[in-house]
Design an enzyme around this catalytic site. Sequence first.
Site, short mmCIF file in Angstrom:
data_model
loop_
_atom_site.label_atom_id
_atom_site.label_comp_id
_atom_site.label_asym_id
_atom_site.label_seq_id
_atom_site.Cartn_x
_atom_site.Cartn_y
_atom_site.Cartn_z
N ASN A 141 -17.40 36.68 69.01
CA ASN A 141 -18.43 37.73 69.05
C ASN A 141 -19.78 37.23 68.53
O ASN A 141 -20.72 38.00 68.42
CB ASN A 141 -17.98 38.97 68.25
CG ASN A 141 -17.91 38.71 66.75
OD1 ASN A 141 -18.16 37.60 66.29
ND2 ASN A 141 -17.56 39.73 65.99
N SER A 197 -5.23 29.65 55.01
CA SER A 197 -6.01 28.98 53.97
C SER A 197 -5.13 28.70 52.76
O SER A 197 -4.23 29.48 52.43
CB SER A 197 -7.16 29.90 53.57
OG SER A 197 -7.73 29.46 52.37
N ALA A 198 -5.48 27.63 52.05
CA ALA A 198 -4.77 27.30 50.80
C ALA A 198 -5.00 28.38 49.75
O ALA A 198 -4.28 28.42 48.75
CB ALA A 198 -5.27 25.96 50.27
N THR A 199 -5.97 29.24 50.00
CA THR A 199 -6.23 30.31 49.03
C THR A 199 -5.05 31.27 48.92
O THR A 199 -4.94 32.01 47.95
CB THR A 199 -7.56 31.03 49.39
OG1 THR A 199 -7.96 31.82 48.29
CG2 THR A 199 -7.44 31.90 50.60
N LYS A 207 -5.46 36.69 54.76
CA LYS A 207 -4.74 35.53 55.33
C LYS A 207 -3.23 35.68 55.08
O LYS A 207 -2.40 35.41 55.94
CB LYS A 207 -5.25 34.22 54.71
CG LYS A 207 -6.69 33.89 55.04
CD LYS A 207 -6.85 33.60 56.53
CE LYS A 207 -8.26 33.28 56.91
NZ LYS A 207 -8.46 33.23 58.36
N TYR A 252 -10.12 38.36 50.65
CA TYR A 252 -10.11 37.39 51.76
C TYR A 252 -8.76 36.68 51.85
O TYR A 252 -8.16 36.61 52.93
CB TYR A 252 -11.23 36.35 51.57
CG TYR A 252 -11.08 35.14 52.46
CD1 TYR A 252 -11.30 35.24 53.83
CD2 TYR A 252 -10.68 33.90 51.94
CE1 TYR A 252 -11.13 34.12 54.66
CE2 TYR A 252 -10.52 32.79 52.75
CZ TYR A 252 -10.74 32.91 54.12
OH TYR A 252 -10.56 31.82 54.93
N LEU A 293 -19.51 24.44 48.76
CA LEU A 293 -20.11 23.33 48.03
C LEU A 293 -20.87 22.33 48.91
O LEU A 293 -22.05 22.03 48.65
CB LEU A 293 -19.01 22.59 47.24
CG LEU A 293 -19.51 21.41 46.41
CD1 LEU A 293 -20.43 21.88 45.29
CD2 LEU A 293 -18.33 20.62 45.86
P1 NAD Z 1 -17.02 30.44 61.05
O1 NAD Z 1 -17.56 31.71 60.52
O2 NAD Z 1 -17.96 29.30 61.25
O3 NAD Z 1 -16.27 30.71 62.44
C1 NAD Z 1 -15.63 31.92 62.73
C2 NAD Z 1 -16.02 32.33 64.14
O4 NAD Z 1 -15.36 33.55 64.45
C3 NAD Z 1 -17.51 32.55 64.30
O5 NAD Z 1 -17.97 31.89 65.46
C4 NAD Z 1 -17.65 34.06 64.44
O6 NAD Z 1 -18.74 34.42 65.28
C5 NAD Z 1 -16.32 34.44 65.02
N1 NAD Z 1 -15.86 35.78 64.66
C6 NAD Z 1 -15.86 36.36 63.44
N2 NAD Z 1 -15.35 37.60 63.51
C7 NAD Z 1 -15.01 37.81 64.80
C8 NAD Z 1 -14.44 38.90 65.50
N3 NAD Z 1 -14.12 40.04 64.86
N4 NAD Z 1 -14.23 38.78 66.84
C9 NAD Z 1 -14.56 37.64 67.49
N5 NAD Z 1 -15.11 36.58 66.87
C10 NAD Z 1 -15.34 36.66 65.54
O7 NAD Z 1 -15.82 30.02 60.11
P2 NAD Z 1 -15.01 28.64 60.07
O8 NAD Z 1 -15.38 27.93 58.83
O9 NAD Z 1 -15.13 27.95 61.36
O10 NAD Z 1 -13.55 29.19 59.87
C11 NAD Z 1 -12.69 29.44 60.96
C12 NAD Z 1 -11.41 30.04 60.43
O11 NAD Z 1 -10.84 29.17 59.48
C13 NAD Z 1 -11.61 31.39 59.74
O12 NAD Z 1 -10.53 32.22 60.07
C14 NAD Z 1 -11.56 31.03 58.28
O13 NAD Z 1 -11.09 32.09 57.49
C15 NAD Z 1 -10.57 29.87 58.29
N6 NAD Z 1 -10.75 28.98 57.14
C16 NAD Z 1 -11.95 28.37 56.95
C17 NAD Z 1 -12.13 27.56 55.83
C18 NAD Z 1 -13.46 26.90 55.58
O14 NAD Z 1 -13.71 26.46 54.47
N7 NAD Z 1 -14.33 26.76 56.57
C19 NAD Z 1 -11.08 27.36 54.93
C20 NAD Z 1 -9.85 27.99 55.18
C21 NAD Z 1 -9.69 28.79 56.29
N1 UDP Z 2 -19.01 25.15 43.80
C1 UDP Z 2 -20.07 24.97 42.92
N2 UDP Z 2 -21.32 25.37 43.30
C2 UDP Z 2 -21.58 25.94 44.51
C3 UDP Z 2 -20.48 26.12 45.42
C4 UDP Z 2 -19.22 25.71 45.02
O1 UDP Z 2 -19.89 24.46 41.81
O2 UDP Z 2 -22.73 26.31 44.79
C5 UDP Z 2 -17.66 24.69 43.40
C6 UDP Z 2 -16.65 25.81 43.31
O3 UDP Z 2 -16.71 26.41 42.03
C7 UDP Z 2 -15.34 25.05 43.56
C8 UDP Z 2 -15.75 23.96 44.55
O4 UDP Z 2 -17.17 23.81 44.40
O5 UDP Z 2 -14.89 24.44 42.37
C9 UDP Z 2 -15.42 24.29 46.00
O6 UDP Z 2 -15.97 25.56 46.31
P1 UDP Z 2 -16.10 26.11 47.78
O7 UDP Z 2 -16.77 27.45 47.71
O8 UDP Z 2 -16.74 25.07 48.64
O9 UDP Z 2 -14.61 26.22 48.28
P2 UDP Z 2 -13.35 27.04 47.67
O10 UDP Z 2 -12.49 26.02 47.03
O11 UDP Z 2 -13.89 28.08 46.75
O12 UDP Z 2 -12.71 27.61 48.89
#
Ligand code: NAD
Ligand code: UDP
Length: 339
Positions: free
Chosen positions: A32, A124-126, A152, A148, A199
């Site tokens: 979207n 996500s590892a979260t 997941k 968030y 970060l």
């Molecule tokens: P991003 O925001 O760059 O990409 C997400 C995409 O989804 C975007 O292009 C956005 O326009 C689209 N989108 C959002 N909501 C939508 C909806 N309701 N319908 C259709 N499209 C939609 O994020 P990313 O970093 O590329 O992450 C991709 C996925 O990986 C996400 O689900 C995110 O939660 C997961 N993830 C990301 C990270 C990270 O650090 N980047 C870590 C763990 C998990």
């Molecule tokens: N972090 C920081 N300053 C920032 C953004 C992130 O010190 O402006 C630290 C944050 O506290 C964590 C690490 O960087 O220890 C990774 O954070 P990020 O938000 O990139 O990823 P997260 O592990 O939270 O998904």
Amino acid sequence: MRVLVTGGAGYVGSHTLLPLLRARHHVLVFDNFSNGSPEALRRVKQLSNADFDVCAGDIRDAQKLEQAFGEFRPDAVIHLAGLKSVGESDRRPLEYYSQNVVGSIELLKAMQRHHCRKIVFSSSATVYGEARYLPCDEEHPTLPLKPYGRTKYFIEQIIRDWSSAEAGSSAVLLRYFNPAGADASGRIGEDPIGVPANLVPYIAQVATGRLASLRIFGGDYETRDGTGERDFVHVEDLARAHVAAIDHVARSPGCEAINVGAGSGATVLEMVKAFEKASGMPIPFTIAARREGDVSRSLAAARKAESMLGWKAERDIADICETAWRWQSGNPDGYGNRK
Ligand code: NAD
Ligand code: UDP
């Protein structure tokens, strides 16, 4: 295979398209554009020298999904669409549950209607929360600390239940650790709207002078240097993991959660030093209070990815910083006109 990629215009999505297209999969991007960029898709087409269709739509829009599934007839879905800001999820939890959880249910319903039984999901590892032991394997208890992470967690459970009910289905729940870096070309990369929450993009914008200085959240963690430790995985490695997961769902039924991490950690200070080395630019920083909801250490056990998907990380934090710098310095305004 015919692969529908939700969120394909985003950071991870755009990078995932490259190896997917190189492996000659047919792709439809469903996005979207709330946080994705048409320009990223244009560059992916250039870089891959391959074409694909794009459907602009929201995953909560059943009619739009119906149209996309009807016309494209995917064999599999890579589901990346969703909202991803941990802090924002605290302030707007219902929006996060709606977009992430309701959106995923609509997507699974569309898959069911069209007999599409294979999915790779961006988890996500979260979902692990504060680690009880390290490195975290996939058996580690899940206790996400923020809305968030809970979205997941719930989506993982929903996919598991769908998978048990749907004969012949196959799902891989990829638990990303900390994706960072950019494609080696420097043409695509992470382009957050506004001030970056993560970060590496934050550091990159300090390096270009767009931001004045980094605030390091917490200098009193029980780590080598007191700053938080994370498992940074290069986005090109992560992109390859999706293709390996697509190959897996094509041949094996079931539902598997699989960590995607490098299996080694770097602290925030170590990342600052690595970025200074890669860019040749100073990164001024101050130590600030801990950020609420942050864990002290996060580290993946990545053995399952290797044994089940034949995948392991090949790039290190120096590669992450070099490519993030190439992207940021070559595209200081990202894809432009989004801020
Ligand atoms: P991003 O925001 O760059 O990409 C997400 C995409 O989804 C975007 O292009 C956005 O326009 C689209 N989108 C959002 N909501 C939508 C909806 N309701 N319908 C259709 N499209 C939609 O994020 P990313 O970093 O590329 O992450 C991709 C996925 O990986 C996400 O689900 C995110 O939660 C997961 N993830 C990301 C990270 C990270 O650090 N980047 C870590 C763990 C998990
Ligand atoms: N972090 C920081 N300053 C920032 C953004 C992130 O010190 O402006 C630290 C944050 O506290 C964590 C690490 O960087 O220890 C990774 O954070 P990020 O938000 O990139 O990823 P997260 O592990 O939270 O998904």
